[in-house]
Design a protein around this motif. Structure first.
Motif, PDB file in Angstrom:
ATOM      1  N   ALA A 209       0.816  -1.212   0.000  1.00  0.00           N
ATOM      2  CA  ALA A 209       0.000   0.000   0.000  1.00  0.00           C
ATOM      3  C   ALA A 209       0.853   1.267   0.000  1.00  0.00           C
ATOM      4  O   ALA A 209       0.310   2.377   0.033  1.00  0.00           O
ATOM      5  CB  ALA A 209      -0.926  -0.002   1.215  1.00  0.00           C
ATOM      6  N   ILE A 211       3.066   2.086   2.397  1.00  0.00           N
ATOM      7  CA  ILE A 211       3.253   2.551   3.775  1.00  0.00           C
ATOM      8  C   ILE A 211       4.331   1.682   4.408  1.00  0.00           C
ATOM      9  O   ILE A 211       4.119   0.488   4.619  1.00  0.00           O
ATOM     10  CB  ILE A 211       1.956   2.450   4.590  1.00  0.00           C
ATOM     11  CG1 ILE A 211       0.817   3.195   3.880  1.00  0.00           C
ATOM     12  CG2 ILE A 211       2.153   2.995   5.997  1.00  0.00           C
ATOM     13  CD1 ILE A 211      -0.546   2.953   4.505  1.00  0.00           C
ATOM     14  N   THR A 230      -1.286   4.980  10.116  1.00  0.00           N
ATOM     15  CA  THR A 230      -1.351   5.705   8.848  1.00  0.00           C
ATOM     16  C   THR A 230      -2.370   5.063   7.913  1.00  0.00           C
ATOM     17  O   THR A 230      -3.163   5.762   7.254  1.00  0.00           O
ATOM     18  CB  THR A 230       0.030   5.726   8.174  1.00  0.00           C
ATOM     19  OG1 THR A 230       0.964   6.394   9.038  1.00  0.00           O
ATOM     20  CG2 THR A 230      -0.017   6.441   6.835  1.00  0.00           C
ATOM     21  N   ALA A 231      -2.372   3.722   7.843  1.00  0.00           N
ATOM     22  CA  ALA A 231      -3.330   3.019   6.983  1.00  0.00           C
ATOM     23  C   ALA A 231      -4.759   3.241   7.465  1.00  0.00           C
ATOM     24  O   ALA A 231      -5.676   3.446   6.661  1.00  0.00           O
ATOM     25  CB  ALA A 231      -2.999   1.529   6.957  1.00  0.00           C
ATOM     26  N   GLN A 232      -4.971   3.204   8.779  1.00  0.00           N
ATOM     27  CA  GLN A 232      -6.320   3.398   9.315  1.00  0.00           C
ATOM     28  C   GLN A 232      -6.836   4.806   9.028  1.00  0.00           C
ATOM     29  O   GLN A 232      -8.032   4.983   8.771  1.00  0.00           O
ATOM     30  CB  GLN A 232      -6.319   3.094  10.822  1.00  0.00           C
ATOM     31  CG  GLN A 232      -6.137   1.609  11.120  1.00  0.00           C
ATOM     32  CD  GLN A 232      -5.928   1.314  12.591  1.00  0.00           C
ATOM     33  OE1 GLN A 232      -5.461   2.164  13.363  1.00  0.00           O
ATOM     34  NE2 GLN A 232      -6.266   0.109  13.006  1.00  0.00           N
ATOM     35  N   LYS A 233      -5.951   5.780   9.056  1.00  0.00           N
ATOM     36  CA  LYS A 233      -6.361   7.141   8.689  1.00  0.00           C
ATOM     37  C   LYS A 233      -6.718   7.205   7.208  1.00  0.00           C
ATOM     38  O   LYS A 233      -7.725   7.818   6.823  1.00  0.00           O
ATOM     39  CB  LYS A 233      -5.233   8.126   9.002  1.00  0.00           C
ATOM     40  CG  LYS A 233      -4.986   8.360  10.484  1.00  0.00           C
ATOM     41  CD  LYS A 233      -3.834   9.332  10.695  1.00  0.00           C
ATOM     42  CE  LYS A 233      -3.582   9.595  12.166  1.00  0.00           C
ATOM     43  NZ  LYS A 233      -2.417  10.505  12.384  1.00  0.00           N
ATOM     44  N   ARG A 234      -5.893   6.565   6.365  1.00  0.00           N
ATOM     45  CA  ARG A 234      -6.139   6.596   4.919  1.00  0.00           C
ATOM     46  C   ARG A 234      -7.473   5.959   4.567  1.00  0.00           C
ATOM     47  O   ARG A 234      -8.213   6.467   3.720  1.00  0.00           O
ATOM     48  CB  ARG A 234      -5.017   5.864   4.183  1.00  0.00           C
ATOM     49  CG  ARG A 234      -5.272   5.756   2.679  1.00  0.00           C
ATOM     50  CD  ARG A 234      -4.225   4.900   1.984  1.00  0.00           C
ATOM     51  NE  ARG A 234      -2.889   5.489   2.060  1.00  0.00           N
ATOM     52  CZ  ARG A 234      -1.815   4.932   1.502  1.00  0.00           C
ATOM     53  NH1 ARG A 234      -1.933   3.778   0.843  1.00  0.00           N
ATOM     54  NH2 ARG A 234      -0.641   5.513   1.602  1.00  0.00           N
ATOM     55  N   TYR A 235      -7.790   4.830   5.220  1.00  0.00           N
ATOM     56  CA  TYR A 235      -9.002   4.088   4.872  1.00  0.00           C
ATOM     57  C   TYR A 235     -10.198   4.453   5.761  1.00  0.00           C
ATOM     58  O   TYR A 235     -11.216   3.773   5.738  1.00  0.00           O
ATOM     59  CB  TYR A 235      -8.727   2.585   4.955  1.00  0.00           C
ATOM     60  CG  TYR A 235      -7.674   2.123   3.968  1.00  0.00           C
ATOM     61  CD1 TYR A 235      -7.869   2.250   2.595  1.00  0.00           C
ATOM     62  CD2 TYR A 235      -6.463   1.579   4.405  1.00  0.00           C
ATOM     63  CE1 TYR A 235      -6.892   1.840   1.695  1.00  0.00           C
ATOM     64  CE2 TYR A 235      -5.484   1.168   3.503  1.00  0.00           C
ATOM     65  CZ  TYR A 235      -5.711   1.299   2.151  1.00  0.00           C
ATOM     66  OH  TYR A 235      -4.748   0.896   1.263  1.00  0.00           O
ATOM     67  N   HIS A 236     -10.055   5.512   6.567  1.00  0.00           N
ATOM     68  CA  HIS A 236     -11.150   6.035   7.408  1.00  0.00           C
ATOM     69  C   HIS A 236     -11.684   4.967   8.362  1.00  0.00           C
ATOM     70  O   HIS A 236     -12.889   4.756   8.493  1.00  0.00           O
ATOM     71  CB  HIS A 236     -12.285   6.573   6.521  1.00  0.00           C
ATOM     72  CG  HIS A 236     -11.834   7.568   5.496  1.00  0.00           C
ATOM     73  ND1 HIS A 236     -11.387   8.832   5.837  1.00  0.00           N
ATOM     74  CD2 HIS A 236     -11.723   7.476   4.142  1.00  0.00           C
ATOM     75  CE1 HIS A 236     -11.045   9.489   4.741  1.00  0.00           C
ATOM     76  NE2 HIS A 236     -11.219   8.687   3.697  1.00  0.00           N
ATOM     77  N   THR A 247      -9.335  -3.691   9.219  1.00  0.00           N
ATOM     78  CA  THR A 247      -8.030  -3.284   8.713  1.00  0.00           C
ATOM     79  C   THR A 247      -7.497  -4.312   7.725  1.00  0.00           C
ATOM     80  O   THR A 247      -6.937  -3.945   6.681  1.00  0.00           O
ATOM     81  CB  THR A 247      -7.040  -3.093   9.875  1.00  0.00           C
ATOM     82  OG1 THR A 247      -7.555  -2.125  10.790  1.00  0.00           O
ATOM     83  CG2 THR A 247      -5.685  -2.613   9.361  1.00  0.00           C
TER      84      THR A 247
END
Length: 253
Positions: A209, A211, A230-236, A247
């Motif tokens: 991804a 990251i 960072t991934a959780q922020k990107r994918y809301h 996740t």
């Protein structure tokens, strides 16, 4: 003011002071955990763990709390840094901190002495050292004799040396989902201090991804936690630095 649970035993005093500071800021703000979660972007369950000393919050969560409560950000981050050093040092001493392991694989298994064995007198140290020296001399003599008389036999039966576990990312698209060849899980819960092929799979998917988790070593340390956030922020998604079905679904999609 909230009636807080007693903190877990064995926490370093620096960590206790830091968690106490977080509790005072939360109490002074008058915010409930759900409202604090909404204001900071970190879930109520995450704040429950942070404020009860079960998990050290990431620096980004500390900054968010300072912004919400009007606390001195620099001072609070300094306290967080000291607490993080103590937190990881304690786990490294117990052999449970993934950051203390080499990058090529999971940490070696260590056996901590039982509490009654920890106090060691200086006399016992001397006796142990002397015994080790004598035993070493005896073993060295036996080894030399064995090498002199049985060189061919030793070469015919080499000693097997265990190799460290290594992980690779072999990406395959199956049924609309990405897999990296380490684990097929879509639901296993992962969090800091865990290790194994599931963590390596997570790290590969984070890399796919774009990251960086700091490498693919199968150890869930702070760099991997930061990448998950960072991934959780990107994918809301809920931002807690932990991995669950949502996740996994986002990273495999």
């Amino acid at each position: 003011m909230a009636r807080w649970k007693e903190l877990p035993g064995g926490l370093d005093p620096v960590v206790v002071e830091f968690v106490g500071r977080l509790r005072r800021l939360k109490d002074g703000s008058g915010l409930s955990l759900p409202r604090l979660a909404a204001r900071t972007g970190y879930s109520a369950s995450s704040w429950e763990r942070y404020l009860n000393g079960r998990l050290l919050p990431p620096a980004a969560a500390v900054e968010a709390l300072a912004a919400v409560t009007g606390a001195d950000t620099a001072r609070l981050l300094a306290l967080h840094g000291a607490a993080a050093d103590s937190w990881h040092r304690d786990r490294s001493a117990d052999g449970t901190d993934p950051d203390a392991a080499p990058d090529h694989g999971p940490p070696p298994t260590t056996v901590a002495p039982s509490p009654v064995q920890r106090p060691v007198t200086r006399l016992r140290l001397y006796l142990t050292a002397a015994g080790a020296a004598v035993a070493g001399a005896v073993i060295a003599g036996v080894t030399v004799a064995a090498v002199d008389g049985q060189t061919s036999a030793a070469s015919a039966h080499p000693v097997a040396v265990a190799r460290p576990i290594t992980y690779a990312c072999t990406y395959v698209r199956k049924a609309g989902s990405w897999y990296a060849g380490n684990s097929d899980t879509r639901s296993d819960a992962l969090e800091v201090d865990m290790s194994g092929p599931e963590v390596a799979e997570l790290q590969c998917l984070l890399q796919r991804a774009g990251i960086s988790p700091g490498g693919v070593d199968g150890n869930f340390g702070p760099l991997t936690e930061s990448a998950v956030i960072t991934a959780q922020k990107r994918y809301h998604l809920d931002i807690d630095g932990q991995v669950g079905p949502r996740t996994w679904a986002a990273l495999r999609g």
